[in-house]
Design a protein around this motif. Structure first.
Motif, mmCIF file in Angstrom:
data_model
loop_
_atom_site.group_PDB
_atom_site.id
_atom_site.type_symbol
_atom_site.label_atom_id
_atom_site.label_comp_id
_atom_site.label_asym_id
_atom_site.label_seq_id
_atom_site.Cartn_x
_atom_site.Cartn_y
_atom_site.Cartn_z
ATOM 1 N N ASP A 44 14.477 52.753 6.723
ATOM 2 C CA ASP A 44 13.523 53.849 6.930
ATOM 3 C C ASP A 44 12.563 53.977 5.758
ATOM 4 O OD1 ASP A 44 14.577 54.465 9.327
ATOM 5 O OD2 ASP A 44 15.490 56.374 8.725
ATOM 6 N N ALA A 45 13.099 53.811 4.540
ATOM 7 C CA ALA A 45 12.249 53.928 3.352
ATOM 8 C C ALA A 45 11.249 52.767 3.322
ATOM 9 C CB ALA A 45 13.104 53.939 2.093
ATOM 10 N N LEU A 46 11.731 51.542 3.568
ATOM 11 C CA LEU A 46 10.848 50.364 3.520
ATOM 12 C C LEU A 46 9.757 50.464 4.593
ATOM 13 C CD1 LEU A 46 13.547 47.544 3.153
ATOM 14 C CD2 LEU A 46 12.062 48.410 1.341
ATOM 15 N N ASP A 47 10.153 50.949 5.764
ATOM 16 C CA ASP A 47 9.206 51.039 6.887
ATOM 17 C C ASP A 47 8.050 51.999 6.615
ATOM 18 O OD1 ASP A 47 10.864 49.303 8.145
ATOM 19 O OD2 ASP A 47 11.696 50.731 9.583
ATOM 20 N N GLU A 48 8.186 52.817 5.580
ATOM 21 C CA GLU A 48 7.100 53.758 5.267
ATOM 22 C C GLU A 48 5.867 53.047 4.742
ATOM 23 O OE1 GLU A 48 7.953 57.119 2.995
ATOM 24 O OE2 GLU A 48 9.286 57.899 4.553
ATOM 25 N N HIS A 49 6.042 51.821 4.271
ATOM 26 C CA HIS A 49 4.885 51.090 3.745
ATOM 27 C C HIS A 49 3.921 50.792 4.889
ATOM 28 C CE1 HIS A 49 2.469 48.088 1.756
ATOM 29 N NE2 HIS A 49 3.039 48.428 0.612
ATOM 30 N N PRO A 50 2.629 51.101 4.711
ATOM 31 C CA PRO A 50 1.679 50.926 5.814
ATOM 32 C C PRO A 50 1.558 49.485 6.325
ATOM 33 C CG PRO A 50 0.554 51.557 3.775
ATOM 34 C CD PRO A 50 2.010 51.720 3.532
ATOM 35 N N ASP A 51 1.903 48.500 5.500
ATOM 36 C CA ASP A 51 1.788 47.100 5.931
ATOM 37 C C ASP A 51 3.083 46.559 6.530
ATOM 38 O OD1 ASP A 51 -0.855 46.799 5.219
ATOM 39 O OD2 ASP A 51 -0.353 46.359 3.126
ATOM 40 N N VAL A 52 4.101 47.421 6.628
ATOM 41 C CA VAL A 52 5.414 46.944 7.069
ATOM 42 C C VAL A 52 5.834 47.607 8.380
ATOM 43 C CG1 VAL A 52 7.879 46.912 6.460
ATOM 44 C CG2 VAL A 52 6.165 46.423 4.717
ATOM 45 N N PRO A 53 5.749 46.885 9.481
ATOM 46 C CA PRO A 53 6.134 47.497 10.753
ATOM 47 C C PRO A 53 7.638 47.505 10.998
ATOM 48 C CG PRO A 53 5.204 45.319 11.132
ATOM 49 C CD PRO A 53 5.121 45.573 9.643
ATOM 50 N N GLU A 54 8.348 46.557 10.413
ATOM 51 C CA GLU A 54 9.763 46.465 10.759
ATOM 52 C C GLU A 54 10.567 45.775 9.659
ATOM 53 O OE1 GLU A 54 12.046 45.547 14.879
ATOM 54 O OE2 GLU A 54 10.559 44.078 14.239
ATOM 55 N N THR A 55 11.814 46.229 9.479
ATOM 56 C CA THR A 55 12.678 45.605 8.469
ATOM 57 C C THR A 55 14.121 45.583 8.962
ATOM 58 O OG1 THR A 55 13.116 47.748 7.457
ATOM 59 C CG2 THR A 55 11.348 46.464 6.487
ATOM 60 N N ALA A 56 14.928 44.727 8.366
ATOM 61 C CA ALA A 56 16.378 44.759 8.620
ATOM 62 C C ALA A 56 17.054 44.609 7.263
ATOM 63 C CB ALA A 56 16.793 43.627 9.537
ATOM 64 N N VAL A 57 17.910 45.554 6.918
ATOM 65 C CA VAL A 57 18.600 45.496 5.635
ATOM 66 C C VAL A 57 20.070 45.186 5.880
ATOM 67 C CG1 VAL A 57 19.319 46.836 3.607
ATOM 68 C CG2 VAL A 57 16.977 47.035 4.475
ATOM 69 N N ILE A 58 20.577 44.220 5.127
ATOM 70 C CA ILE A 58 21.937 43.725 5.328
ATOM 71 C C ILE A 58 22.656 43.729 3.982
ATOM 72 C CG2 ILE A 58 23.260 41.665 6.091
ATOM 73 C CD1 ILE A 58 21.480 42.690 8.348
ATOM 74 N N GLY A 59 23.946 44.036 4.001
ATOM 75 C CA GLY A 59 24.722 43.985 2.765
ATOM 76 C C GLY A 59 25.282 42.580 2.559
ATOM 77 N N PHE A 60 25.385 42.157 1.306
ATOM 78 C CA PHE A 60 26.022 40.863 1.027
ATOM 79 C C PHE A 60 26.876 41.005 -0.235
ATOM 80 C CE2 PHE A 60 23.649 39.203 -2.637
ATOM 81 C CZ PHE A 60 22.547 40.038 -2.640
ATOM 82 N N PRO A 61 27.926 40.171 -0.366
ATOM 83 C CA PRO A 61 28.830 40.326 -1.507
ATOM 84 C C PRO A 61 28.132 40.055 -2.838
ATOM 85 C CG PRO A 61 29.753 38.826 0.152
ATOM 86 C CD PRO A 61 28.323 39.072 0.527
#
Ligand code: WTA
Length: 434
Positions: free
Chosen positions: A312-329
């Motif tokens: 939700d925070a990343l998507d606030e950027h006007p140039d960013v329509p969509e993101t997926a955040v994933i956890g990794f070890p």
């Protein structure tokens, strides 16, 4: 002092003189709200978890006494941030209910140097030391000298909370910090549970300790493992969704302003049970071990974050329509975030400038620790025909496992994977060159 005060005739002095020196306590109902703490769930909107007067206080004080084997006169040192549930239950409420001397630690484990915790233990003669695995993993990298420099003979018991403690960290904490003579309790619980629910209680057992394990339910807690069909899993050497089968005094009562969300989030997946969101393993001896979250919640340095919150925070950027955040070890943080970011066509800023913007948006909207370690710009995200992002594929890529991605036949367009892998390898090569 009193002479000085009498000599002054400022308005505030007069006002002070008029005030009642005694403030009568307010009578509260046992079920009145005591406090509310926001925490992350698997959706973007944090939940205001409500704890009440009597049940929470009873549970915080009992767990403090029995899990840490607190004895009158002990100095209890929980180094958690006061604004976190651990700070609430084990810096403030639990110890103070028991009349304990409690330590307020306001620093970081490495400031001014990596001996800070142990210098504090020596100076305040701390008897029980309760901290997070992420700090232990960080400190063990600095070597044993920082620990050995200080006298830790006051220590009787060590505790760990917030995330799974790996073997290396457990051994170091136990053998180096505790000199192999202090019990080490790995305590599992959540903001919602109010206090520790599953933990060893070495003071009552026959001294048996199994590293990073031997977690037993606290009084009144009935952990139950359920399978994906909602059936109870019996026996030992089994894994499943960790639920609690019966109410306990410290459990949260509601989500502030949205009781239906409380019911939906915790009691709907497995009707009749409180679902923790965690998976667990139960050994033949009946000991529990937490295996990690089953939902889209990640744990960065002990901080619980919904991946949706970062998205939700990343998507606030006007140039960013969509993101997926994933956890990794991650070696020190336990888990870290990997962001797959789709950019709009025809952007004017450079990718690097956008990355910097994204980092500062996350730092301001959530916190610095939530900033993804990796931000990979991709053209599209892999989605199933029904439009769901195929997170398991992204999870593999984020973890560096690009060979065997599993079944991708349900993707709407499997060529997206080739695109993402190309971007990933290019990114890795650039990172390695830095
Ligand atoms: C995780 C912190 C493994 C778990 C008190 C839980 C743990 C979430 C442990 C709650 C542990 C906490 N071993 N995992 N000993 N303790 N967790 O609400 O995933 O910030 O659901 O409460 O942290 O995080 P919260």
């Amino acid at each position: 002092m009193s002479l000085l005060l009498r000599g002054r005739t400022t308005k505030s002095t007069w006002e002070m003189a008029k005030a009642e020196p005694v403030c009568p306590p307010e009578t509260m109902d046992s079920e009145d709200m005591l406090f509310m703490l926001y925490t992350s769930g698997s959706t973007g909107k944090p939940k205001g978890i409500v704890h009440t007067q009597a049940g929470y206080l009873l549970y915080a004080s009992l767990t403090h006494k029995y899990v840490f084997d607190y004895k009158q006169g002990d100095v209890f040192g929980c180094v958690a941030d006061i604004g976190w549930i651990t700070g609430h239950s084990y810096v403030v409420y639990g110890p103070l209910c028991n009349g304990a001397t409690t330590v307020l630690f306001e620093s970081t484990p490495t400031y001014p140097d990596p001996g800070r915790y142990w210098e504090t233990v020596e100076r305040l003669r701390i008897n029980q030391f309760y901290g997070a695995p992420t700090a232990i993993r960080l400190l063990l990298k600095y070597g044993d000298e920082w620990v050995k420099k200080y006298d830790r003979s006051s220590l009787k018991l060590l505790g760990s909370v917030g995330e799974p403690i790996n073997h290396e960290a457990w051994e170091w904490f136990y053998n180096v910090v505790g000199e192999g003579r202090c019990d080490l309790v790995d305590t599992w619980w959540q903001t919602e549970t109010g206090g520790i629910c599953i933990s060893p209680r070495p003071s009552e057992s026959d001294g048996e300790i199994i590293p990073a394990m031997a977690m037993r339910p606290f009084f009144g807690i009935r952990p139950t493992l359920l399978n994906e069909n909602g059936k109870v899993i019996e026996g030992g050497d089994v894994s499943g969704a960790l639920c609690i089968a019966q109410a306990w005094p410290g459990m949260a009562r509601t989500i502030y302003g949205d009781h239906q969300r409380f019911v939906d989030a915790y009691f709907k997946t497995y009707p009749g049970y409180y679902f923790t969101g965690d998976g667990a393993y139960r050994s033949d001896e009946g000991h529990y071990q937490i295996t990690g979250r089953m939902d889209d919640v990640i744990n960065i340095s002990g901080h619980r974050l919904g991946t949706a919150e970062i998205e939700d925070a990343l998507d606030e950027h006007p140039d960013v329509p969509e993101t997926a955040v994933i956890g990794f070890p991650h070696d020190i943080k336990g888990e870290a975030a990997f962001a797959f970011v789709v950019l709009k066509d025809g952007i004017t800023l450079t990718e690097q400038a956008i990355k910097e913007d994204l980092k500062s948006i996350v730092a301001t909207k959530i916190a610095k620790y939530a900033i993804p370690d990796h931000i990979l710009m991709v053209k599209r995200l892999p989605k199933t025909r029904s439009g769901k992002i195929m997170r398991r594929v992204l999870r593999k890529i984020a973890g560096g496992n690009t060979e065997d991605l599993g079944d991708i036949t349900t993707l709407e367009d499997p060529t997206i994977i080739t695109e993402i892998l190309e971007a990933y390898h290019k990114y890795k090569t650039e990172e390695a060159a830095k």
